[in-house]
Scaffold this motif. Structure first.
Motif, PDB file in Angstrom:
ATOM      1  N   ASP A 142      -8.155   8.074   3.923  1.00  0.00           N
ATOM      2  CA  ASP A 142      -8.117   6.630   3.999  1.00  0.00           C
ATOM      3  C   ASP A 142      -6.961   6.209   4.838  1.00  0.00           C
ATOM      4  OD1 ASP A 142      -9.448   4.046   3.836  1.00  0.00           O
ATOM      5  OD2 ASP A 142      -7.571   3.607   2.334  1.00  0.00           O
ATOM      6  N   GLN A 143      -5.797   6.589   4.410  1.00  0.00           N
ATOM      7  CA  GLN A 143      -4.562   6.056   4.886  1.00  0.00           C
ATOM      8  C   GLN A 143      -4.261   6.689   6.297  1.00  0.00           C
ATOM      9  OE1 GLN A 143      -2.055   4.214   3.677  1.00  0.00           O
ATOM     10  NE2 GLN A 143      -4.046   3.683   2.705  1.00  0.00           N
TER      11      GLN A 143
ATOM     12  N   MET B 287      -6.911   7.432   8.437  1.00  0.00           N
ATOM     13  CA  MET B 287      -7.608   6.328   9.189  1.00  0.00           C
ATOM     14  C   MET B 287      -7.004   5.501   9.462  1.00  0.00           C
ATOM     15  SD  MET B 287     -11.119   7.329   7.441  1.00  0.00           S
ATOM     16  CE  MET B 287     -12.115   6.201   8.312  1.00  0.00           C
ATOM     17  N   ALA B 288      -6.347   4.426   8.621  1.00  0.00           N
ATOM     18  CA  ALA B 288      -5.718   3.304   8.689  1.00  0.00           C
ATOM     19  C   ALA B 288      -4.411   3.511   9.544  1.00  0.00           C
ATOM     20  CB  ALA B 288      -4.935   2.804   7.293  1.00  0.00           C
TER      21      ALA B 288
ATOM     22  N   ASP C 160       0.816  -1.269  -0.184  1.00  0.00           N
ATOM     23  CA  ASP C 160       0.088  -0.072   0.064  1.00  0.00           C
ATOM     24  C   ASP C 160       0.851   1.468   0.064  1.00  0.00           C
ATOM     25  OD1 ASP C 160      -2.441  -1.038   0.025  1.00  0.00           O
ATOM     26  OD2 ASP C 160      -2.359  -1.676   2.325  1.00  0.00           O
TER      27      ASP C 160
ATOM     28  N   LEU D 198      -9.371  11.560  -0.542  1.00  0.00           N
ATOM     29  CA  LEU D 198     -10.181  10.182  -0.220  1.00  0.00           C
ATOM     30  C   LEU D 198      -8.869   9.476   0.050  1.00  0.00           C
ATOM     31  CD1 LEU D 198     -13.112   9.687  -2.692  1.00  0.00           C
ATOM     32  CD2 LEU D 198     -13.407  10.058  -0.234  1.00  0.00           C
ATOM     33  N   VAL D 199      -7.862   9.329  -0.621  1.00  0.00           N
ATOM     34  CA  VAL D 199      -6.638   8.207  -0.486  1.00  0.00           C
ATOM     35  C   VAL D 199      -6.177   8.728   1.028  1.00  0.00           C
ATOM     36  CG1 VAL D 199      -4.209   7.722  -1.542  1.00  0.00           C
ATOM     37  CG2 VAL D 199      -6.342   7.615  -3.028  1.00  0.00           C
TER      38      VAL D 199
END
Length: 195
Positions: free
Chosen positions: A159-160, A162-163, A36, A155-156
């Protein structure tokens, strides 16, 4: 840009272009060194947009003309005690992980295929014909692509983020429950003694 688009539109043609995206104040540590990678996730998102045909981050293809010593982003300590890079040829991502510098990349968009000029094509019956399309067609998708690029980047990155929070901060290390290295106690207490 408007003049270039108008020029091809008047002639019944279309034109492509490049959108540059800049993300500032992205925290260090987003992404992963293998599957990722942050730049791979950004590229995947950008290349999923309609009419996108190219992606480059940082120095991109121009970086291939440099030597390693010219291209490397040297680290240093700034006045506030933060690790920074003197240059940003990596585009804010090193080893698949954000490094705290500004992330910047470019996305190339092709000219619109549907134009107001006759074009050669083939029918379902395999006959060569000329096709002239009618109707309203964008002579350039780039102005419409800008908010799509910004949104996909957001968004990317979210998302990262949050991860990263889920993996690194959701379950912080509780030192009271940790056994010191070299301890002879093989069964640490799971609950405090309330007696």
């Amino acid at each position: 840009m408007i003049d270039a688009i108008d020029k091809v539109r008047i002639n019944g043609n279309s034109i492509g272009g490049v959108v540059t995206c800049i993300a500032r104040n992205v925290p260090r540590g987003l992404g992963s060194p293998v599957f990722d990678k942050l730049e791979a996730l950004l590229a995947k998102a950008m290349l999923s947009l309609p009419a996108s045909k190219g992606f480059e981050i940082g120095s991109g293809f121009a970086g291939t003309d440099l030597t390693g010593s010219e291209h490397n982003d040297e680290f240093y300590m700034d006045e506030a005690g933060n690790v920074r890079t003197r240059t940003n040829r990596s585009g804010g991502v090193q080893g698949g992980i954000s490094n705290g510098e500004t992330i910047y990349f470019k996305v190339a968009f092709k000219p619109t295929a549907t134009i107001g000029k006759k074009q050669n094509t083939v029918t379902r019956d395999h006959e060569d014909i000329e096709l002239l399309t009618r109707g309203r067609h964008d002579p350039c998708v780039v102005p419409r692509a800008v908010p799509m690029v910004e949104t996909m980047a957001a968004l990317v990155l979210m998302d990262q983020l949050m991860a990263h929070v889920a993996q690194c901060e959701m379950f912080p290390l509780n030192l009271a429950l940790q056994e010191p290295i070299g301890s002879t106690n093989s069964t640490p207490a799971l609950a405090p003694d309330l007696a």
